[in-house]
Design a protein around this motif. Structure first.
Motif, PDB file in Angstrom:
ATOM      1  N   GLY A 196       0.817  -1.215   0.000  1.00  0.00           N
ATOM      2  CA  GLY A 196       0.000   0.000   0.000  1.00  0.00           C
ATOM      3  C   GLY A 196       0.847   1.260   0.000  1.00  0.00           C
ATOM      4  N   ILE A 197       1.935   1.257   0.783  1.00  0.00           N
ATOM      5  CA  ILE A 197       2.823   2.423   0.840  1.00  0.00           C
ATOM      6  C   ILE A 197       3.501   2.649  -0.504  1.00  0.00           C
ATOM      7  CG2 ILE A 197       4.933   3.342   1.873  1.00  0.00           C
ATOM      8  CD1 ILE A 197       4.153   1.903   4.461  1.00  0.00           C
ATOM      9  N   VAL A 198       3.968   1.564  -1.125  1.00  0.00           N
ATOM     10  CA  VAL A 198       4.611   1.684  -2.443  1.00  0.00           C
ATOM     11  C   VAL A 198       3.643   2.272  -3.465  1.00  0.00           C
ATOM     12  CG1 VAL A 198       5.624   0.407  -4.367  1.00  0.00           C
ATOM     13  CG2 VAL A 198       6.229  -0.199  -2.027  1.00  0.00           C
ATOM     14  N   THR A 199       2.431   1.719  -3.508  1.00  0.00           N
ATOM     15  CA  THR A 199       1.418   2.192  -4.460  1.00  0.00           C
ATOM     16  C   THR A 199       1.068   3.648  -4.206  1.00  0.00           C
ATOM     17  OG1 THR A 199       0.510  -0.054  -4.565  1.00  0.00           O
ATOM     18  CG2 THR A 199      -0.864   1.742  -5.406  1.00  0.00           C
ATOM     19  N   PHE A 200       0.866   3.989  -2.937  1.00  0.00           N
ATOM     20  CA  PHE A 200       0.503   5.350  -2.557  1.00  0.00           C
ATOM     21  C   PHE A 200       1.615   6.332  -2.920  1.00  0.00           C
ATOM     22  CE2 PHE A 200       0.485   8.712   0.768  1.00  0.00           C
ATOM     23  CZ  PHE A 200      -0.721   9.319   0.458  1.00  0.00           C
ATOM     24  N   GLY A 201       2.865   5.965  -2.601  1.00  0.00           N
ATOM     25  CA  GLY A 201       3.990   6.854  -2.869  1.00  0.00           C
ATOM     26  C   GLY A 201       4.213   7.095  -4.348  1.00  0.00           C
ATOM     27  N   LEU A 202       4.120   6.029  -5.149  1.00  0.00           N
ATOM     28  CA  LEU A 202       4.314   6.176  -6.596  1.00  0.00           C
ATOM     29  C   LEU A 202       3.173   6.966  -7.233  1.00  0.00           C
ATOM     30  CD1 LEU A 202       5.658   2.617  -7.526  1.00  0.00           C
ATOM     31  CD2 LEU A 202       6.963   4.739  -7.279  1.00  0.00           C
ATOM     32  N   ALA A 203       1.942   6.730  -6.753  1.00  0.00           N
ATOM     33  CA  ALA A 203       0.791   7.478  -7.273  1.00  0.00           C
ATOM     34  C   ALA A 203       0.933   8.972  -6.963  1.00  0.00           C
ATOM     35  CB  ALA A 203      -0.498   6.931  -6.680  1.00  0.00           C
ATOM     36  N   LEU A 234       9.919   7.447   0.264  1.00  0.00           N
ATOM     37  CA  LEU A 234       8.895   6.588   0.868  1.00  0.00           C
ATOM     38  C   LEU A 234       8.662   5.342   0.023  1.00  0.00           C
ATOM     39  CD1 LEU A 234       6.654   6.436   3.135  1.00  0.00           C
ATOM     40  CD2 LEU A 234       5.116   7.460   1.444  1.00  0.00           C
ATOM     41  N   SER A 235       8.518   5.524  -1.286  1.00  0.00           N
ATOM     42  CA  SER A 235       8.211   4.408  -2.184  1.00  0.00           C
ATOM     43  C   SER A 235       9.348   3.399  -2.250  1.00  0.00           C
ATOM     44  CB  SER A 235       7.917   4.934  -3.599  1.00  0.00           C
ATOM     45  OG  SER A 235       6.853   5.840  -3.594  1.00  0.00           O
ATOM     46  N   THR A 236      10.566   3.891  -2.432  1.00  0.00           N
ATOM     47  CA  THR A 236      11.686   2.973  -2.619  1.00  0.00           C
ATOM     48  C   THR A 236      12.053   2.263  -1.323  1.00  0.00           C
ATOM     49  OG1 THR A 236      13.192   4.865  -2.381  1.00  0.00           O
ATOM     50  CG2 THR A 236      12.679   4.141  -4.606  1.00  0.00           C
ATOM     51  N   ALA A 237      11.934   2.943  -0.195  1.00  0.00           N
ATOM     52  CA  ALA A 237      12.212   2.292   1.092  1.00  0.00           C
ATOM     53  C   ALA A 237      11.206   1.177   1.345  1.00  0.00           C
ATOM     54  CB  ALA A 237      12.181   3.308   2.229  1.00  0.00           C
ATOM     55  N   ALA A 238       9.926   1.440   1.077  1.00  0.00           N
ATOM     56  CA  ALA A 238       8.898   0.418   1.264  1.00  0.00           C
ATOM     57  C   ALA A 238       9.079  -0.732   0.276  1.00  0.00           C
ATOM     58  CB  ALA A 238       7.510   1.043   1.106  1.00  0.00           C
ATOM     59  N   LEU A 239       9.447  -0.411  -0.967  1.00  0.00           N
ATOM     60  CA  LEU A 239       9.669  -1.449  -1.965  1.00  0.00           C
ATOM     61  C   LEU A 239      10.864  -2.322  -1.580  1.00  0.00           C
ATOM     62  CD1 LEU A 239       8.973  -2.771  -4.645  1.00  0.00           C
ATOM     63  CD2 LEU A 239      10.328  -1.021  -5.814  1.00  0.00           C
ATOM     64  N   PHE A 240      11.913  -1.704  -1.051  1.00  0.00           N
ATOM     65  CA  PHE A 240      13.078  -2.463  -0.585  1.00  0.00           C
ATOM     66  C   PHE A 240      12.672  -3.450   0.510  1.00  0.00           C
ATOM     67  CE2 PHE A 240      16.796  -3.072   2.137  1.00  0.00           C
ATOM     68  CZ  PHE A 240      17.769  -3.412   1.213  1.00  0.00           C
ATOM     69  N   LEU A 241      11.888  -2.977   1.474  1.00  0.00           N
ATOM     70  CA  LEU A 241      11.408  -3.856   2.546  1.00  0.00           C
ATOM     71  C   LEU A 241      10.542  -4.976   1.990  1.00  0.00           C
ATOM     72  CD1 LEU A 241      10.516  -1.317   5.382  1.00  0.00           C
ATOM     73  CD2 LEU A 241      12.219  -3.136   5.505  1.00  0.00           C
ATOM     74  N   LEU A 242       9.698  -4.644   1.012  1.00  0.00           N
ATOM     75  CA  LEU A 242       8.820  -5.645   0.404  1.00  0.00           C
ATOM     76  C   LEU A 242       9.639  -6.722  -0.299  1.00  0.00           C
ATOM     77  CD1 LEU A 242       5.831  -6.381  -0.178  1.00  0.00           C
ATOM     78  CD2 LEU A 242       6.009  -5.023  -2.265  1.00  0.00           C
ATOM     79  N   LEU A 243      10.668  -6.320  -1.024  1.00  0.00           N
ATOM     80  CA  LEU A 243      11.493  -7.282  -1.758  1.00  0.00           C
ATOM     81  C   LEU A 243      12.320  -8.151  -0.815  1.00  0.00           C
ATOM     82  CD1 LEU A 243      12.678  -4.979  -4.680  1.00  0.00           C
ATOM     83  CD2 LEU A 243      11.060  -6.869  -4.826  1.00  0.00           C
ATOM     84  N   THR A 244      12.848  -7.557   0.245  1.00  0.00           N
ATOM     85  CA  THR A 244      13.659  -8.336   1.185  1.00  0.00           C
ATOM     86  C   THR A 244      12.806  -9.284   2.030  1.00  0.00           C
ATOM     87  OG1 THR A 244      13.587  -6.493   2.764  1.00  0.00           O
ATOM     88  CG2 THR A 244      15.528  -6.659   1.342  1.00  0.00           C
ATOM     89  N   SER A 245      11.495  -9.102   2.006  1.00  0.00           N
ATOM     90  CA  SER A 245      10.613 -10.015   2.751  1.00  0.00           C
ATOM     91  C   SER A 245      10.298 -11.287   1.977  1.00  0.00           C
ATOM     92  CB  SER A 245       9.302  -9.303   3.104  1.00  0.00           C
ATOM     93  OG  SER A 245       8.494  -9.118   1.945  1.00  0.00           O
ATOM     94  N   ILE A 246      10.673 -11.321   0.696  1.00  0.00           N
ATOM     95  CA  ILE A 246      10.388 -12.495  -0.135  1.00  0.00           C
ATOM     96  C   ILE A 246      11.333 -13.629   0.233  1.00  0.00           C
ATOM     97  CG2 ILE A 246      10.352 -13.389  -2.495  1.00  0.00           C
ATOM     98  CD1 ILE A 246       9.682 -10.558  -3.439  1.00  0.00           C
ATOM     99  N   LYS A 247      10.782 -14.801   0.476  1.00  0.00           N
ATOM    100  CA  LYS A 247      11.579 -15.957   0.849  1.00  0.00           C
ATOM    101  C   LYS A 247      12.211 -16.574  -0.397  1.00  0.00           C
ATOM    102  CE  LYS A 247      11.270 -20.391   3.318  1.00  0.00           C
ATOM    103  NZ  LYS A 247      11.818 -21.213   2.238  1.00  0.00           N
ATOM    104  N   VAL A 248      13.519 -16.674  -0.387  1.00  0.00           N
ATOM    105  CA  VAL A 248      14.245 -17.258  -1.514  1.00  0.00           C
ATOM    106  C   VAL A 248      14.243 -18.776  -1.374  1.00  0.00           C
ATOM    107  CG1 VAL A 248      16.476 -17.354  -2.697  1.00  0.00           C
ATOM    108  CG2 VAL A 248      15.717 -15.222  -1.648  1.00  0.00           C
ATOM    109  N   PRO A 249      13.996 -19.533  -2.467  1.00  0.00           N
ATOM    110  CA  PRO A 249      14.038 -20.995  -2.392  1.00  0.00           C
ATOM    111  C   PRO A 249      15.381 -21.488  -1.863  1.00  0.00           C
ATOM    112  CG  PRO A 249      13.124 -20.298  -4.490  1.00  0.00           C
ATOM    113  CD  PRO A 249      13.635 -19.060  -3.810  1.00  0.00           C
ATOM    114  N   ALA A 250      15.338 -22.415  -0.894  1.00  0.00           N
ATOM    115  CA  ALA A 250      16.567 -22.917  -0.270  1.00  0.00           C
ATOM    116  C   ALA A 250      17.335 -23.850  -1.191  1.00  0.00           C
ATOM    117  CB  ALA A 250      16.235 -23.621   1.041  1.00  0.00           C
TER     118      ALA A 250
END
Length: 335
Positions: A196-203, A234-250
């Protein structure tokens, strides 16, 4: 996402001579430029996350030897190629003075990123100690100073004929993203909130650019698209957090899409080479240097043209760079 953003931004920045005031086209370029702007801050935050961790403490000489191998040789190799591109493609007069100035400031416009990166590397041994020993209060203070510099110095010039002396708040602005990346790797937030933060910031960035177009105009029109505007931070910081939350296949068994994973791995291993090479590919496609084959906003609707040339450019870069990186003598040169 970072390297695709960079290509998208440069694709959208093409000078178009057909229907420059077409409203829908303007809005689409505004959107594409906004999306592309996240690329460089993501790169800088990721670099900070990788280099500023306390576990990375090492002798200064060892650190710079590694960095030389990483960007020093590609900088020289691609610099020579772009001096040739200046001469053969852009028909510039390449004199000794031109080359000397190109060495000082970069032989082509996108080399500014590597020069900025060198500046961050020079600060890294100091910032590593800051990140290793700083308290939460110190981090808050550092980010507060950074935001004051980034957000408020341009404001008087936008709203009136006044300005703040930039010497009042002297802080290397890219160092803010650099340290922020190292800080955010230990921060967790709800994914839906981050999206939501990413979408809001980019919009807000897209709409803010439109709102400044009429009453402000000029260089301040793109204030919200600046890398250090409040909406982009705001957008890039939130996007960075969103991307780092993705679980990478072990392991390979956990990878549900092996072909996509392979492609992502190839892109990630070639990002520096893609960054340095993609301008040649873009300009070749836009100017029709290759068998008069052209992908350009002068001939195609920008809604289709920008993502199309972005995808084609990425694929061509991979097709050229992946085989070259298998050649030992070229592997370290192309990045």
């Amino acid at each position: 996402l970072a390297i695709v953003g960079v290509i998208l931004l440069h694709a959208a920045n093409e000078v178009i001579t057909v229907n420059p005031y077409e409203v829908l086209g303007w809005w689409m370029i505004d959107i594409y430029q906004t999306l592309g702007r996240v690329g460089v801050p993501l790169f800088v935050m990721l670099t900070g996350a990788l280099l500023l961790q306390p576990s990375k403490i090492e002798p200064v000489g060892v650190f710079f030897k590694k960095r030389w191998a990483r960007i020093g040789l590609p900088l020289i190799f691609w610099g020579a190629i772009y001096f040739a591109w200046d001469y053969f493609a852009d028909h510039l007069t390449v004199t000794s003075g031109f080359i000397f100035q190109g060495i000082l400031s970069g032989p082509y416009f996108h080399f500014w990123y590597l020069y900025m990166l060198v500046g961050l590397y020079l600060l890294t041994p100091i910032l590593r100690l800051v990140v290793a020993h700083a308290t939460r209060e110190i981090f808050k203070y550092l980010f507060a100073v950074w935001l004051l510099c980034a957000l408020f110095i341009p404001i008087p010039g936008i709203i009136g004929a006044f300005y703040i002396d930039g010497n009042l708040l002297t802080f290397p602005l890219w160092a803010g993203y650099f340290v922020l990346g190292a800080y955010l790797v230990n921060v967790k937030m709800n994914r839906q909130v981050l999206l939501g933060i990413v979408t809001f910031g980019l919009a807000l960035t897209v709409v803010g650019t439109f709102l400044l177009l009429g009453p402000v105009g000029g260089q301040h029109t793109y204030y919200f698209q600046d890398y250090f505007s409040p909406t982009m931070i705001l957008s890039t910081a939130a996007l960075f957090l969103l991307l780092t939350s993705i679980k990478v296949p072990a392991n390979q068994k956990e990878a549900s899409h092996p072909k996509i994973n392979w492609l992502l791995k190839q892109i990630s291993q070639c990002t520096l080479g893609i960054f340095l090479f993609h301008i040649i590919v873009l300009e070749t496609l836009q100017r029709g240097y290759l068998w008069d084959f052209t992908i350009s906003g002068n001939y195609l609707n920008s809604i289709v043209e920008v993502p199309l040339i972005t995808a084609v450019t990425l694929l061509i870069c991979l097709a050229v760079l992946i085989p070259l990186k298998k050649v030992p003598i070229l592997k370290n040169l192309i990045g």
